[in-house]
Design an enzyme around this catalytic site. Structure first.
Site, mmCIF file in Angstrom:
data_model
loop_
_atom_site.group_PDB
_atom_site.id
_atom_site.type_symbol
_atom_site.label_atom_id
_atom_site.label_comp_id
_atom_site.label_asym_id
_atom_site.label_seq_id
_atom_site.Cartn_x
_atom_site.Cartn_y
_atom_site.Cartn_z
ATOM 1 N N CYS A 3 34.111 73.723 63.573
ATOM 2 C CA CYS A 3 32.669 73.419 63.363
ATOM 3 C C CYS A 3 32.535 72.854 61.968
ATOM 4 O O CYS A 3 32.839 73.363 60.919
ATOM 5 C CB CYS A 3 32.034 74.957 63.561
ATOM 6 S SG CYS A 3 30.219 74.810 62.901
ATOM 7 N N CYS A 6 30.774 75.076 59.568
ATOM 8 C CA CYS A 6 31.734 76.269 59.042
ATOM 9 C C CYS A 6 32.433 75.533 58.080
ATOM 10 O O CYS A 6 32.742 76.100 56.869
ATOM 11 C CB CYS A 6 32.498 76.865 60.201
ATOM 12 S SG CYS A 6 31.405 78.031 61.344
ATOM 13 N N ASN A 86 16.543 73.834 67.201
ATOM 14 C CA ASN A 86 16.903 73.343 68.421
ATOM 15 C C ASN A 86 17.984 74.311 68.996
ATOM 16 O O ASN A 86 18.849 74.833 68.437
ATOM 17 C CB ASN A 86 17.504 72.126 68.674
ATOM 18 C CG ASN A 86 16.515 71.271 67.881
ATOM 19 O OD1 ASN A 86 15.508 71.098 68.375
ATOM 20 N ND2 ASN A 86 17.162 70.269 67.184
ATOM 21 N N GLY A 92 18.098 70.153 72.770
ATOM 22 C CA GLY A 92 18.343 69.019 71.703
ATOM 23 C C GLY A 92 19.373 69.485 70.456
ATOM 24 O O GLY A 92 19.503 68.856 69.429
ATOM 25 N N HIS A 97 25.883 75.649 65.906
ATOM 26 C CA HIS A 97 25.952 76.388 64.784
ATOM 27 C C HIS A 97 24.585 76.474 64.345
ATOM 28 O O HIS A 97 23.859 75.496 64.212
ATOM 29 C CB HIS A 97 26.916 75.905 63.537
ATOM 30 C CG HIS A 97 26.772 76.998 62.723
ATOM 31 N ND1 HIS A 97 28.177 77.541 61.985
ATOM 32 C CD2 HIS A 97 26.058 77.675 61.645
ATOM 33 C CE1 HIS A 97 27.958 78.160 60.903
ATOM 34 N NE2 HIS A 97 26.626 78.493 60.944
ATOM 35 N N HIS A 99 21.159 76.579 63.218
ATOM 36 C CA HIS A 99 20.566 75.809 61.964
ATOM 37 C C HIS A 99 19.235 75.609 62.110
ATOM 38 O O HIS A 99 18.584 75.576 63.297
ATOM 39 C CB HIS A 99 21.218 74.705 61.780
ATOM 40 C CG HIS A 99 21.400 73.432 62.474
ATOM 41 N ND1 HIS A 99 22.081 73.651 63.846
ATOM 42 C CD2 HIS A 99 20.696 72.393 62.772
ATOM 43 C CE1 HIS A 99 21.741 72.452 64.579
ATOM 44 N NE2 HIS A 99 21.068 71.439 63.978
#
Length: 116
Positions: A3, A6, A86, A92, A97, A99
C-alpha cells in the site's frame, strides 16, 4: 505491505507533510486539483470506510477534527472547502487505503453526478 499510503506512513516514500499525530498523517497531494489539495489518512490500514470495525470508528471523528484544524491553520476555514472520501471502485477510490481529500483555495464547481 504494498500500500502506497502505508509506505508513506512508514517513511519509505517521502511526502510534503501538512500535519501528523499518533493516529493520522496529512500531506499535500502530488497531483493537486485546487490550490490546497491535502490528503488525510489514518496511520492504521483500512481499505475503505466499510472496513473500519465499529470499535475503531472514532478514527473518522478524529480525521474530521484534524481537517478542521488544518482548515483553520491554513486559513481557508472561513471561505470554505470540500471534503471528499471515495469508497470502492464505483465510488472512484484509486488507493485502497481510506483517505480524505481536502480541496480549498478557490471557488469549486458545483458537484453533479452523471447518471449512466
Amino acid at each position: 505491505m504494498s500500500c502506497i499510503f502505508c509506505k508513506i506512513v512508514n517513511g519509505e516514500i517521502p511526502c510534503s507533510k501538512v500535519y501528523e499525530d499518533d493516529k493520522v498523517l496529512a500531506f499535500n497531494d502530488i497531483n493537486p486539483v485546487a490550490p490546497y489539495h491535502i490528503l488525510v489518512i489514518p496511520k492504521a490500514h483500512y481499505e475503505s470506510i466499510i472496513d473500519i470495525p465499529e470499535k475503531d470508528m472514532e478514527i473518522v471523528a478524529h480525521i474530521h477534527n484534524v481537517i478542521n484544524k488544518i482548515a483553520s491553520d491554513k486559513g481557508f476555514d472561513k471561505a470554505g472547502f470540500r471534503i471528499i472520501n471515495n469508497c470502492g471502485e464505483d465510488g472512484g477510490q484509486e488507493v485502497k487505503h481510506i483517505h480524505y481529500h481536502i480541496l480549498a483555495g478557490k471557488k469549486l464547481p458545483l458537484y453533479e453526478a452523471q447518471a449512466k
